[in-house]
Design a protein around this motif. Structure first.
Motif, mmCIF file in Angstrom:
data_model
loop_
_atom_site.group_PDB
_atom_site.id
_atom_site.type_symbol
_atom_site.label_atom_id
_atom_site.label_comp_id
_atom_site.label_asym_id
_atom_site.label_seq_id
_atom_site.Cartn_x
_atom_site.Cartn_y
_atom_site.Cartn_z
ATOM 1 N N LEU A 127 0.757 -1.213 -0.101
ATOM 2 C CA LEU A 127 0.028 -0.026 0.062
ATOM 3 C C LEU A 127 0.871 1.183 -0.156
ATOM 4 O O LEU A 127 0.428 2.209 -0.787
ATOM 5 C CB LEU A 127 -0.910 0.091 1.131
ATOM 6 N N LEU A 128 1.968 1.268 0.796
ATOM 7 C CA LEU A 128 2.943 2.341 0.777
ATOM 8 C C LEU A 128 3.391 2.822 -0.587
ATOM 9 O O LEU A 128 3.379 3.693 -1.105
ATOM 10 C CB LEU A 128 4.129 1.990 1.865
ATOM 11 N N ALA A 129 3.855 1.674 -1.077
ATOM 12 C CA ALA A 129 4.540 1.871 -2.641
ATOM 13 C C ALA A 129 3.362 2.462 -3.708
ATOM 14 O O ALA A 129 3.454 3.156 -4.552
ATOM 15 C CB ALA A 129 5.086 0.709 -3.125
ATOM 16 N N MET A 130 2.116 1.885 -3.488
ATOM 17 C CA MET A 130 0.904 2.165 -4.500
ATOM 18 C C MET A 130 0.859 3.612 -4.149
ATOM 19 O O MET A 130 0.556 4.234 -5.328
ATOM 20 C CB MET A 130 -0.297 1.503 -4.168
ATOM 21 N N VAL A 131 0.693 4.237 -3.124
ATOM 22 C CA VAL A 131 0.149 5.593 -3.025
ATOM 23 C C VAL A 131 1.120 6.408 -2.874
ATOM 24 O O VAL A 131 0.942 7.598 -2.910
ATOM 25 C CB VAL A 131 -0.869 5.698 -1.671
ATOM 26 N N ASP A 132 2.467 6.104 -2.698
ATOM 27 C CA ASP A 132 3.676 7.065 -2.583
ATOM 28 C C ASP A 132 4.915 6.743 -3.199
ATOM 29 O O ASP A 132 5.409 7.409 -4.154
ATOM 30 C CB ASP A 132 3.778 7.254 -0.911
ATOM 31 N N SER A 214 -5.829 8.943 -3.558
ATOM 32 C CA SER A 214 -4.170 9.379 -2.856
ATOM 33 C C SER A 214 -3.431 9.514 -4.152
ATOM 34 O O SER A 214 -2.417 10.410 -4.031
ATOM 35 C CB SER A 214 -3.853 8.357 -2.192
ATOM 36 N N VAL A 215 -3.348 8.769 -5.119
ATOM 37 C CA VAL A 215 -2.302 8.826 -6.202
ATOM 38 C C VAL A 215 -2.582 10.164 -6.989
ATOM 39 O O VAL A 215 -1.606 10.910 -7.414
ATOM 40 C CB VAL A 215 -2.459 7.742 -7.162
ATOM 41 N N VAL A 216 -3.907 10.318 -7.278
ATOM 42 C CA VAL A 216 -4.352 11.720 -7.798
ATOM 43 C C VAL A 216 -3.831 12.939 -6.844
ATOM 44 O O VAL A 216 -3.186 13.973 -7.570
ATOM 45 C CB VAL A 216 -5.791 11.879 -7.931
ATOM 46 N N ILE A 217 -3.763 12.711 -5.591
ATOM 47 C CA ILE A 217 -3.384 14.212 -4.767
ATOM 48 C C ILE A 217 -1.922 13.914 -4.967
ATOM 49 O O ILE A 217 -1.307 15.280 -5.216
ATOM 50 C CB ILE A 217 -3.774 13.784 -3.200
#
Length: 357
Positions: A127-132, A214-217
Motif C-alpha cells: 500500500l505504501l508503494a502504491m500511494v507514495d 491518494s495517487v491523484v493528490i
C-alpha cells in the motif's frame, strides 16, 4: 478506473495493468527484461505477475534482493548493476520493479543510472508503494541509517497498480501505507482526511477508490513541482521528525525498527503539535489529528535520552538549507506551510505532548 498521466509516465490500475504492460513490451520490443523482486515478492507476487506477462520470446531474468529497509543500500545496488552487466543488459533493456517501496526506490535508482538510464516500470505490491513510493520519480537508497540520502528524480515509463497484491500484505504493512494516505488528506483535502478517519464505516471495496484518490493528490502536487523547489515540499509533512525517528530506531540495536509509516505517524503527531505553536493551528484541529492517527497507530516509547540523538539526525534532512532545519507545518487541516523553522525547545515540547498522550 481511468489511468492517471504523470509528467512523463502513466499510472494504470487493475484491469488495465497487464493489457498496458504487454502493449508496452510489444511496442518497444526491449532487448531483454529484468524483474527485480525481494524475497517476499519473489514468493507471493512473482508467480501471478509472470503468468500474465507476455514477453514475446524476449529473455526474462529475475533478480532477487533481501527484503527490508536495511537492505536499501549502495551495496545492493552494486549487486544489481553487476547482475545486469553479467546478463548483458543494454540500453534497450527493460527493468520491472515488483515490490514495495524499497524495491521501487532502489530499482528505479539502479535503472536510472545503469548505462546512464534504461527504461523501467514500477509494479508496487504494498500500500505504501502504491500511494507514495512508486509515484513521482523519486528514486534512491539510504546512506547507512540516513533515509534516501543518495538518489535521483527520474520517472519510469509507467506505474502498474494491481490492488490484488495487497492480499499478500501483512496487516502492519497495510497500516504503514495508510500513514501516507492520511498525510495526503492532512496537506490537501479535509474531506479525504475525514473519510480516512472513519474507516469503520467503510469496507474493502472502498479501498481501491481511496488508493486512486491518494495517487491523484500526489500526482497533482508532483506535476506542478517535479523537482521539489516549492509545493512538492508539502509531501514531507511528518517526515522531518518521522525520518529522524525511523533512522534512529534502525541504527539502535536496543530498539525494534519501525516501519516507515509507523515512524511517519509519530512525525505527523509531533509536527501537528508544532503547527499549533508556529502556525497557530487550533487545539481543536490538533485533537482531531491526534484522535484520527491514534485510531490506527499505537504509541511507541521514546525515552528522553533518545531525543538528543533524534534531534541531531535532523541536520541530515533533505529540506534543510543554509544549516537550518526546515519543517512543513499546518495552518489547518488541508492548509500546509513550507520552510518553517522550529527551535529545539519546541521539539522537546512536542515529544512531551506525544509521550503524555
Amino acid at each position: 478506473m481511468k489511468s492517471i498521466p504523470t509528467k512523463s509516465a502513466v499510472v494504470y490500475f487493475n484491469s488495465d495493468v497487464y493489457i498496458e504492460l504487454n502493449r508496452h513490451i510489444k511496442n518497444t520490443n526491449p532487448s531483454s527484461i529484468f524483474i527485480l523482486v525481494d524475497t517476499n515478492t519473489h514468493d507471493y507476487c512473482l508467480p501471478q505477475f509472470l503468468s500474465k506477462l507476455e514477453s514475446n520470446n524476449i529473455v526474462v531474468e529475475v533478480m532477487e534482493m533481501p527484503e527490508g529497509e536495511d537492505h536499501k543500500t549502495i551495496d545492493i545496488c552494486t549487486g544489481v548493476w553487476e547482475a545486469l552487466s553479467e546478463y548483458h543488459a543494454d540500453r534497450k533493456s527493460l527493468m520491472i520493479n515488483l515490490g514495495g517501496g524499497v524495491v521501487t526506490d532502489l530499482g528505479g535508482f539502479v535503472a536510472s543510472t545503469y548505462m546512464r538510464g534504461i527504461d523501467y516500470i514500477n509494479v508496487p505490491t504494498s500500500l505504501l508503494a502504491m500511494v507514495d513510493a512508486s509515484v513521482g520519480g523519486k528514486t534512491g537508497v539510504d546512506l547507512g541509517s540516513l533515509k534516501n540520502q543518495i538518489g535521483v528524480i527520474s520517472e519510469g515509463s509507467m506505474v502498474l497498480i494491481d490492488t490484488s497484491f495487497l492480499d499478500t500484505l501483512p496487516q502492519n504493512h497495510m497500516i504503514s501505507g495508510y500513514a501516507e494516505m492520511i498525510k495526503h488528506g492532512l496537506i490537501t483535502d479535509r474531506n479525504y482526511w475525514d473519510t480516512l478517519t472513519q474507516l469503520e464505516k467503510l469496507d474493502i471495496s472502498d479501498l481501491d477508490q481511496l488508493i486512486y484518490d491518494s495517487v491523484v493528490i500526489k500526482n497533482n502536487i508532483v506535476s506542478e513541482d517535479p523537482t521539489e523547489k516549492g509545493l512538492r515540499k508539502i509531501l514531507n509533512f511528518g517526515h522531518t521528525l518521522g525520518h529522524a525517528i525511523e533512522s534512529y530506531f534502525l541504527q539502535n540495536a536496543d530498539k525494534t525498527p519501525l516501519l516507515h509509516g509507523e515512524a511517519i505517524a509519530i512525525g505527523m503527531l509531533l509536527e501537528a503539535y508544532l503547527s499549533t505553536k508556529v502556525c497557530g493551528m487550533s487545539l481543536e484541529e490538533l485533537a482531531n489529528i491526534t484522535d484520527g492517527i491514534l485510531k490506527s497507530f499505537q504509541k511507541v516509547e521514546i525515552n528522553h535520552q533518545d531525543l538528543e540523538v533524534i534531534i541531531r539526525l535532523l541536520k541530515h534532512d533533505k529540506k534543510n538549507s543554509h544549516g537550518k532545519v526546515k519543517f512543513v507545518l499546518l495552518n489547518a487541516i488541508g492548509k500546509p506551510t513550507i520552510d518553517c523553522e522550529v527551535s529545539n525547545d519546541l521539539i522537546f515540547e512536542a515529544f512531551d505532548y506525544y509521550n503524555n498522550l
